[in-house]
Design a protein around this motif. Structure first.
Motif, PDB file in Angstrom:
ATOM      1  N   VAL A   5      39.739  -9.709 -45.686  1.00 17.30           N
ATOM      2  CA  VAL A   5      39.109 -10.934 -45.189  1.00 17.30           C
ATOM      3  C   VAL A   5      39.593 -11.222 -43.779  1.00 17.30           C
ATOM      4  CG1 VAL A   5      38.904 -13.428 -45.500  1.00 17.30           C
ATOM      5  CG2 VAL A   5      38.784 -11.898 -47.483  1.00 17.30           C
ATOM      6  N   ALA A   6      38.643 -11.371 -42.862  1.00 19.69           N
ATOM      7  CA  ALA A   6      38.983 -11.653 -41.467  1.00 19.69           C
ATOM      8  C   ALA A   6      39.006 -13.145 -41.183  1.00 19.69           C
ATOM      9  CB  ALA A   6      37.983 -10.971 -40.537  1.00 19.69           C
ATOM     10  N   ARG A   7      38.101 -13.900 -41.824  1.00 20.12           N
ATOM     11  CA  ARG A   7      37.987 -15.320 -41.493  1.00 20.12           C
ATOM     12  C   ARG A   7      37.275 -16.039 -42.618  1.00 20.12           C
ATOM     13  NH1 ARG A   7      35.717 -14.435 -37.173  1.00 20.12           N
ATOM     14  NH2 ARG A   7      37.503 -14.522 -35.772  1.00 20.12           N
ATOM     15  N   VAL A   8      37.705 -17.266 -42.909  1.00 18.28           N
ATOM     16  CA  VAL A   8      37.052 -18.087 -43.930  1.00 18.28           C
ATOM     17  C   VAL A   8      36.744 -19.456 -43.324  1.00 18.28           C
ATOM     18  CG1 VAL A   8      37.208 -19.152 -46.203  1.00 18.28           C
ATOM     19  CG2 VAL A   8      38.292 -16.935 -45.795  1.00 18.28           C
ATOM     20  N   THR A   9      35.483 -19.787 -43.272  1.00 16.73           N
ATOM     21  CA  THR A   9      35.047 -21.107 -42.801  1.00 16.73           C
ATOM     22  C   THR A   9      34.533 -21.883 -43.999  1.00 16.73           C
ATOM     23  OG1 THR A   9      34.390 -20.136 -40.682  1.00 16.73           O
ATOM     24  CG2 THR A   9      33.563 -22.336 -41.193  1.00 16.73           C
ATOM     25  N   ASN A  36      31.797  -2.610 -46.547  1.00 20.69           N
ATOM     26  CA  ASN A  36      32.084  -2.032 -47.866  1.00 20.69           C
ATOM     27  C   ASN A  36      32.987  -2.922 -48.718  1.00 20.69           C
ATOM     28  OD1 ASN A  36      30.576   0.235 -47.215  1.00 20.69           O
ATOM     29  ND2 ASN A  36      32.335   1.318 -46.341  1.00 20.69           N
ATOM     30  N   ALA A  37      33.716  -3.849 -48.072  1.00 19.68           N
ATOM     31  CA  ALA A  37      34.632  -4.707 -48.826  1.00 19.68           C
ATOM     32  C   ALA A  37      33.904  -5.841 -49.544  1.00 19.68           C
ATOM     33  CB  ALA A  37      35.689  -5.282 -47.886  1.00 19.68           C
ATOM     34  N   ILE A  38      32.664  -6.121 -49.154  1.00 17.72           N
ATOM     35  CA  ILE A  38      31.968  -7.299 -49.679  1.00 17.72           C
ATOM     36  C   ILE A  38      31.751  -7.239 -51.193  1.00 17.72           C
ATOM     37  CG2 ILE A  38      29.766  -8.547 -49.626  1.00 17.72           C
ATOM     38  CD1 ILE A  38      29.711  -8.236 -46.644  1.00 17.72           C
TER      39      ILE A  38
END
Length: 1022
Positions: free
Chosen positions: A587-591, A625-627
């Motif tokens: 995960v790079a970012r969570v808004t 691919n991580a989704i």
């Protein structure tokens, strides 16, 4: 007919001028044309929001939405009207008919405003003025989160205003939207004991506050002929200004602080809460002008932000959530690389099988074609985006084929001894008209999609436009540039001393095979019909999908708590999901946005309407691919940590938004019956957890409400009205908005409500006091109320086309397409018995796909009729076109096997591939049939004419198929075009067989007279 090729050979200067102009114009066009991520389309939807404080959802629906919907319905271009009715608020959505042209939309919105304004005059007292939002579809593609930890709420507002003003000065910026700023209020807490002892009327408090910050004209002073403007007195501190208010009543004057306290603080129930990576933030969305290059606008915004960075307070950070200009640039670069690779593959294959001279001729023609296409895209304002660039690759086979046919014809004739000029003239004389007809038919194959009136047609219009431009240019360059270059490069005479270029083993073997097929024509036809029937059956096993998932590494997590959950509770609950996501390396970012959706940062993003019990997490991952793993794991975490919530994860999808994957809409009058039917349909969906998840209704749960039992006789005797009672209850709970204080461009509300300690006591409502003007004193509410009644009510009522409508929705599980899930539950849901007066129709992806198909069905028959007429006019007879059109139904054969073998679904883009395949099949058929006719006209009988003409088409057909199929390889890894690529690649293998075997057999079968004459001639010779 004008002999274009002969003119090109005789007037080479004009051809070289065409080449130079194409190069210069193409380079200018490529550098100047606009760039987007996806093609834009007009969102023909407007939102009308109307507040009706104090009304229930049912009262809002009846007294506000119904009159407004009746007025809106008078606009003939409206397709459907839906309304969302909740306590105190009506939200009406208006969707225009798909046939409405984008240019006519603004005028219709003006008519909508006029109709709503006229209807608003007759709405009940207390209804606020309706607000019409027709910019609902604006896209804020540059989307940033601003974190200002340690700054006061007022300072954060100042920072947001400063950034907004600065960004609006950037050239190309259309609008800037700020969301999620902390909401402040000034609270006035009257002491119940003191107000009761002093008998201060609540209206006196509210009236004094309402006039506390009113602007008044102080006039002008004239002194010695000069005019001086006098300003109104201003206050320096908003809280002190309120504290210093004087309350006058019954001949008395009291200071507000004598009986109340004043506090400025953050609203404890704001409309929206936004966090970035778990810390509070607000967002800034930047929309570019529609006629500007978003890449240039994005870079200008970045430069301006860098220039003002040193002017921002230390500790203020801007972090990107989504930067459309970077995505567009990366996407365009990737596509251009794929396009260049496709062209390189085509040229390499041609060089291998036709020699470097022919490869140069075809390669130059193809390169000029692509470059010149960019020039016309610039002239006609067609942006470079995913669809327009993909169109060039889709058309690659047809673009190459024109030049290959001309080059092959000249190469063969020059090997037989003809001069370059004579070979070019002969090629042009024989082929320019058939190639032109085939090119026009190829364009018409895509016109049904490109000219469709719905949003899908608008989304795909650039594909039709670019294919039309490039195909017309391919014909022009094929009959001008290609013969001129070939005349300079090709050598005269046979390479190996033979005057027959087809005296090779492969041609001899094919000729013998075709001769046998002609003799066994009925066996061949039966085999083809059987294979086609089997392939159609195989096609029925291919999964269906409207538009594929996007390759943007972002997914959404939508969390819905029980109806009535406070926004602060929702915010606290979803933190567990945020914390889990931030612990994941992928995960790079969570808004996180709570209370409503985010700004529309993607054209396909649908922001959720205001709902305190709703939260959405926008999760950006390190890789695509991580989704799938993260979505499944997040669902598991939510099921364990938040069992009381309904959670659904959602991928970004290419193309216009379609809503839920599976959606059934039930319409009828009675809410109880609607809920009962909805429960039955929901049970059907829930019984299939293997294909469906997140089953829900858009009415959600009924919400428990408290109804005060007004004791009319006692209350009237005490001089207390229902309005007085409601005012007392309002002050004891949320508080009454009495006025505002201006701070710059902000209006800070002043709210009067009971102190926290009295609101926190159990049973405090009955202990509240209500003012009686008749007694000039306060009485306990218990004296005018006979207690309270708990009553479950529908706090969310949806209407569609003025009928109460409940929608049951579900999403397909990972690995299952929406179409497959729908097909498996459709029969069971439609079997649910509906009472008289109730109806059900389908929404979601099925409805969106049906609308696209209906729009296509309007144009496609016209396109097919035009294509048939062109083919008839081209040959001047019926049998030759019939040979060609008998091939078209078989185009699906290879595509079905390819999709079934790879497991890819048949998407809308695969349909485009099928149309492209049909166009190439028709073009090959036209050239082959024309060649057979020419052989017959030269004196050959039907069998040798068919065999010799077919042999002459072996190399062009196989080369076009090979180059096109290999040119599709770069698109196999693009989610949007993968199914289309497989459709074309697999389909071309079968299409080559159809052209070289089926077409000759059909031709031979449809000319029995020629066969009879051939037999008679053979008998006479014998």
């Amino acid at each position: 007919m004008f002999k274009v090729t002969q003119w090109a050979i005789d007037k080479p200067l004009y051809v070289w001028l065409l080449v130079v102009s194409s190069l210069i114009g193409g380079l200018i066009g490529f550098n100047s044309v606009g760039r987007l991520e996806d093609p834009s389309f007009t969102i023909k939807q407007a939102i009308i929001t109307t507040a009706y404080p104090g009304a229930t959802a049912a009262e809002v629906a009846t007294e506000v939405s119904e009159p407004l919907e009746s007025a809106i319905q008078r606009i003939g271009e409206v397709d459907w009207i839906s309304s969302r009715n909740q306590p105190g608020l009506s939200i009406i959505s208006v969707e225009l008919d798909m046939a409405v042209r984008p240019a006519d939309v603004p005028q219709l919105w003006t008519e909508l405003r006029n109709n709503v304004a006229d209807a608003a005059k007759n709405l009940p007292p207390g209804v606020q003025e309706p607000f019409v939002n027709d910019s609902f579809g604006d896209v804020y593609g540059l989307y940033y989160a601003v974190r200002a930890q340690g700054f006061s709420d007022a300072e954060q507002h100042d920072i947001a205003n400063y950034l907004r003003r600065e960004l609006l000065t950037v050239n190309g910026v259309a609008d800037v939207e700020v969301m999620g700023l902390p909401e402040e209020a000034i609270y006035v807490y009257p002491s119940p004991q003191q107000t009761s002892n002093l008998a201060v009327p609540p209206n006196a408090i509210l009236g004094a506050i309402a006039n506390s910050d009113t602007l008044s004209d102080s006039g002008q002073a004239i002194n010695q002929g000069m005019r001086t403007q006098l300003e109104s007195p201003s206050q320096e501190d908003s809280v002190r200004a309120v504290e210093g208010l004087t309350i006058g009543f019954n001949g008395q004057l009291l200071n507000l602080l004598d009986f109340a306290s004043v506090e400025r603080t953050r609203n404890d129930q704001p409309q929206q809460i936004i966090r970035l990576n778990g810390t509070d933030a607000f967002t800034i969305g930047i929309a570019g002008l529609s006629d500007r290059n978003i890449v240039d606008v994005g870079r200008a915004v970045e430069r301006h932000l860098e220039a003002i960075d040193h002017l921002l307070p230390v500790g203020v950070t801007l972090e990107p959530i989504y930067e459309q200009h970077h995505v567009v640039n990366e996407t365009n670069v990737s596509f251009l690389q794929s396009l260049a690779l496709s062209v390189t593959i085509v040229i390499a294959v041609l060089a291998l099988f036709m020699g470097w001279r022919a490869a140069t001729v075809v390669g130059v023609s193809l390169g000029l074609n692509v470059i010149a296409t960019f020039f016309f895209m610039w002239i006609w304002e067609i942006e470079i985006e995913r669809i327009s660039l993909g169109a060039l690759i889709i058309a690659m086979g047809m673009l190459v084929d024109n030049a290959i046919v001309i080059a092959e014809s000249m190469q063969v004739d020059m090997r037989r001894g003809l001069s370059a000029r004579d070979a070019a003239r002969r090629a042009g004389r024989r082929l320019q008209l058939p190639l032109l007809g085939a090119t026009v038919i190829g364009i018409m194959a895509f016109s049904g999609i490109g000219l469709s009136q719905d949003s899908t047609g608008e989304f795909m219009f650039s594909l039709f436009a670019v294919i039309a431009i490039s195909l017309v240019l391919s014909w022009i360059f094929a009959v001008t540039v290609a013969p001129l270059l070939a005349s300079k490069l090709f050598k005269r005479g046979a390479i190996d001393g033979s005057d027959d270029p087809y005296d090779r083993w492969i041609f001899r073997v094919y000729g013998k095979f075709l001769g046998g097929a002609l003799k066994l024509r009925w066996l061949v036809i039966v085999t083809l019909v059987g294979v086609t029937a089997a392939c159609y059956f195989a096609f029925s096993l291919v999964s269906q999908q409207f538009f594929p998932n996007s390759n943007t590494p972002i997914f959404y997590a939508n969390v819905k708590f029980q109806q009535g959950t406070a926004i602060t509770e929702t915010s606290d609950q979803v933190r567990v999901l945020e914390e889990w996501l931030l612990e994941q390396d992928e995960v790079a970012r969570v808004t996180t946005t709570v209370g409503q959706g985010a700004s529309r940062f993607l054209l396909t993003y649908q922001p959720e309407q205001q709902d305190p019990s709703y939260a959405q997490l926008i999760v950006e991952t390190e890789s695509l691919n991580a989704i799938p793993r993260l979505m499944q794991a997040l669902n598991d975490v939510a099921a364990e940590a938040l069992p009381q919530a309904r959670m659904r994860t959602q991928r970004i999808v290419f193309g216009p938004p379609a809503g839920a994957d599976v959606e059934a809409r039930i319409s009828g009058k009675n809410a109880d019956v609607l809920r009962q039917i909805g429960d039955e349909i929901g049970a059907v969906m829930a019984s299939r957890p293997d294909i469906l998840q997140a089953v829900r209704t858009d009415w959600h749960e009924r919400e428990l409400t408290v109804v005060p039992n007004y004791a009319q006789e006692r209350a009237q005797a005490a001089g207390i009205s229902r309005e007085d009672t409601a005012q007392a209850l309002k002050m004891a709970t949320d508080g009454i908005r009495a006025g505002e204080v201006r701070e710059g461009d902000r209006l800070i509300p002043i709210i009067v409500r009971a102190p926290e300690d009295s609101r926190a006591q159990p049973g405090h409502l009955m202990d509240q006091r209500v003012y009686s003007e008749a007694a000039n004193d306060y009485l306990a509410l218990s004296q005018v109320l006979d207690g309270f009644t708990l009553n479950p009510r529908d706090s969310l009522i949806h209407h569609r086309d003025r009928q109460p409508t409940l929608s049951v929705q579900a999403n397909a599980v990972s690995g299952v397409t929406a179409a497959d899930a729908f097909s498996q539950v459709r029969r069971q849901i439609e079997a649910v018995e509906l009472p008289p007066g109730y109806s059900m129709d389908w929404g979601g992806e099925y409805e969106a796909q049906q609308m696209a198909n209906e729009a296509l069905a309007v144009r496609l028959p016209i396109s097919i009729v035009a294509m048939v007429l062109i083919s008839i006019l081209l040959f001047g007879s019926l049998r030759q076109p019939l040979v060609i059109w008998l091939l078209v139904p078989m185009a699906v054969n290879g595509a079905a096997l390819g999709l079934l073998g790879t497991g890819l679904p048949f998407t809308f883009t695969a349909l485009l591939g099928l149309l492209s395949l049909s166009g190439m099949l028709i073009k090959n058929g036209i050239v082959l049939v024309e060649e057979i006719d020419l052989k017959r006209a030269a004196g050959d009988t039907i069998t040798p004419a068919i065999i010799h003409a077919s042999i002459s088409r072996v190399r062009p057909v196989l080369l076009a198929a090979t180059t096109t199929a290999l040119g599709m390889i770069p698109l196999l890894w693009d989610p949007f075009f993968a199914s289309m690529s497989v459709t074309i690649m697999a389909g071309l293998m079968f299409a080559s067989i159809l052209t070289l075997v089926a077409a000759p057999v059909f031709y031979y079968t449809l000319f029995p007279g020629e066969r009879r004459r051939e037999r008679e001639a053979a008998a006479m010779e014998a």
